[in-house]
Write an enzyme that holds these catalytic residues in place. Structure first.
Site, PDB file in Angstrom:
ATOM      1  N   LYS A 109      72.062  55.307  29.817  1.00 17.17           N
ATOM      2  CA  LYS A 109      72.842  54.085  30.043  1.00 17.17           C
ATOM      3  C   LYS A 109      73.301  53.990  31.491  1.00 17.17           C
ATOM      4  O   LYS A 109      73.368  52.905  32.052  1.00 17.17           O
ATOM      5  CB  LYS A 109      74.045  54.043  29.085  1.00 17.17           C
ATOM      6  CG  LYS A 109      73.625  53.800  27.649  1.00 17.17           C
ATOM      7  CD  LYS A 109      74.811  53.423  26.788  1.00 17.17           C
ATOM      8  CE  LYS A 109      74.352  53.030  25.393  1.00 17.17           C
ATOM      9  NZ  LYS A 109      75.468  52.847  24.460  1.00 17.17           N
ATOM     10  N   LYS A 196      60.274  50.778  20.210  1.00 19.14           N
ATOM     11  CA  LYS A 196      61.143  50.367  19.110  1.00 19.14           C
ATOM     12  C   LYS A 196      61.593  48.918  19.290  1.00 19.14           C
ATOM     13  O   LYS A 196      61.851  48.495  20.417  1.00 19.14           O
ATOM     14  CB  LYS A 196      62.392  51.276  19.126  1.00 19.14           C
ATOM     15  CG  LYS A 196      62.775  51.817  17.768  1.00 19.14           C
ATOM     16  CD  LYS A 196      63.884  52.845  17.897  1.00 19.14           C
ATOM     17  CE  LYS A 196      65.242  52.225  17.662  1.00 19.14           C
ATOM     18  NZ  LYS A 196      66.330  53.207  17.608  1.00 19.14           N
ATOM     19  N   LYS A 199      66.739  44.666  21.361  1.00 21.54           N
ATOM     20  CA  LYS A 199      67.191  43.486  22.097  1.00 21.54           C
ATOM     21  C   LYS A 199      67.111  43.711  23.594  1.00 21.54           C
ATOM     22  O   LYS A 199      66.854  42.789  24.363  1.00 21.54           O
ATOM     23  CB  LYS A 199      68.656  43.218  21.732  1.00 21.54           C
ATOM     24  CG  LYS A 199      68.824  41.951  20.948  1.00 21.54           C
ATOM     25  CD  LYS A 199      70.273  41.590  20.831  1.00 21.54           C
ATOM     26  CE  LYS A 199      70.580  40.375  21.678  1.00 21.54           C
ATOM     27  NZ  LYS A 199      71.936  39.871  21.444  1.00 21.54           N
TER      28      LYS A 199
END
Ligand code: TRP
Length: 334
Positions: A109, A196, A199
């Protein structure tokens, strides 16, 4: 009955990857276990966000979860149980700094935020995020935590925190939670079937459960089937994903007859895609109907979830009462 706990971040729309990969499993687990499910808005503050949207997304997700069959009495909003934040502080003091530096999700992240930006703001909350997750789990003395592979490291940290706490304070207070790996469909992006469904990859990479029928059909129709780099004799990732979706949508007779076609070498992709689209559209329209019902009396939904959070909070308060006593903090009247 064994205790199950899981949580989900309120980040906008629910796609079929979330639905088949997590939410459907939550619904099933309710038949067998005592389940507590949280919508974790404190966690959503660790990345840049908009306050108005956060509150909207939280209520939207709750409505989506209820429409999917999660029972209201099992559902709570994390910030309505502020003891999570309190326990998280206490756990910060029994979790080692070194261990947190090894969390791969933090690194991912952080890299994502820094991509092309040298001055990106990385909050300490993002760094201590897994400690808050440990508080979510241990505050209810969960036996099992259904999580995906990407959360294994965080669960391991929760187990370590429980062990260290028990060891440091000389009593077996916290149960050591176990991951619960159930067989769940792995839903891939229709546009990049090696990744995968997500979004964060962009609008082509996920199919919104509450999307318009035409859009769902169009997205399935344009799903990648053959990329040209398939291993001879092996099913391509795109076709495999379409079959997986058929299975997830519980279209087994379509699945089996189309699989026979595939094995016989005369599968028509258009037939496979039509069957997948029909399956997804059916689920979508059922869920949409339930969602509309819930949306017609939003106030009732909000009251219901405030009430269930209030009931669930009592369990969290009992834990904090014990933990305050064990750790030498002042006792408090709840
Ligand atoms: N970190 C989890 C995720 O991103 C969400 C989460 C927060 C969670 N607290 C939890 C999952 C407790 C399981 C248990 O998916």
């Amino acid at each position: 009955m064994k205790q199950v706990l899981s949580c989900i971040q309120p980040t906008g729309d629910m796609h079929f990857g979330n639905y088949f990969g997590a939410v459907q499993n939550w619904v099933k687990l309710q038949e067998e276990y005592d389940c507590v499910y949280g919508v974790v808005d404190y966690h959503a503050m660790t990345m840049p966000y908009n306050p108005v949207k956060l509150r909207q997304n939280t209520w939207n997700l709750i409505i989506n979860l209820l429409a999917s069959g999660v029972k209201a009495e099992n559902l709570f909003v994390q910030s309505l149980v502020p003891e999570h934040a309190e326990l998280s502080w206490i756990f910060n003091c029994v979790c080692s700094y070194g261990q947190l530096t090894r969390m791969t999700q933090f690194k991912d992240k952080k890299d994502q935020l820094q991509e092309g930006q040298s001055e990106a703001f990385i909050s300490s909350g993002l760094f201590t995020y897994p400690v808050l997750q440990a508080a979510d789990i241990l505050i209810y003395n969960a036996d099992y935590v259904p999580v995906g592979k990407d959360q294994e490291q965080h669960l391991e940290l929760s187990r370590n925190i429980a062990q260290r706490f028990n060891h440091q304070f000389g009593q077996e207070y916290f149960k050591i939670p176990e991951p619960l790996f159930t067989k769940i469909p792995k839903v891939m992006s229709p546009a990049a079937p090696n990744r995968k469904m997500s979004k964060s990859l962009g609008p082509k990479h996920y199919i919104d459960v509450f999307g318009e029928e035409a859009r769902i059909r169009k997205q399935v129709r344009s799903a990648v089937t053959d990329t040209g780099d398939n291993v001879a004799g092996e099913m391509s990732a795109g076709v495999g994903n379409l079959f997986e979706l058929l299975k997830a949508a519980d279209r087994m007779s379509d699945h089996d007859s189309l699989m026979n076609d595939y094995n016989a070498g005369d599968l028509k992709y258009s037939a496979l895609k039509d069957a997948v689209a029909d399956g997804l559209v059916t689920i979508s329209s059922e869920l949409r109907e339930k969602r509309n019902e819930l949306n017609s009396d939003k106030k009732a939904v909000k009251n219901m979830i405030k009430q269930s959070s209030y009931e669930i909070r009592k369990r969290a308060q009992q834990t904090l009462k014990d933990v305050r006593s064990i750790t030498g903090l002042m006792s408090i009247r709840y």
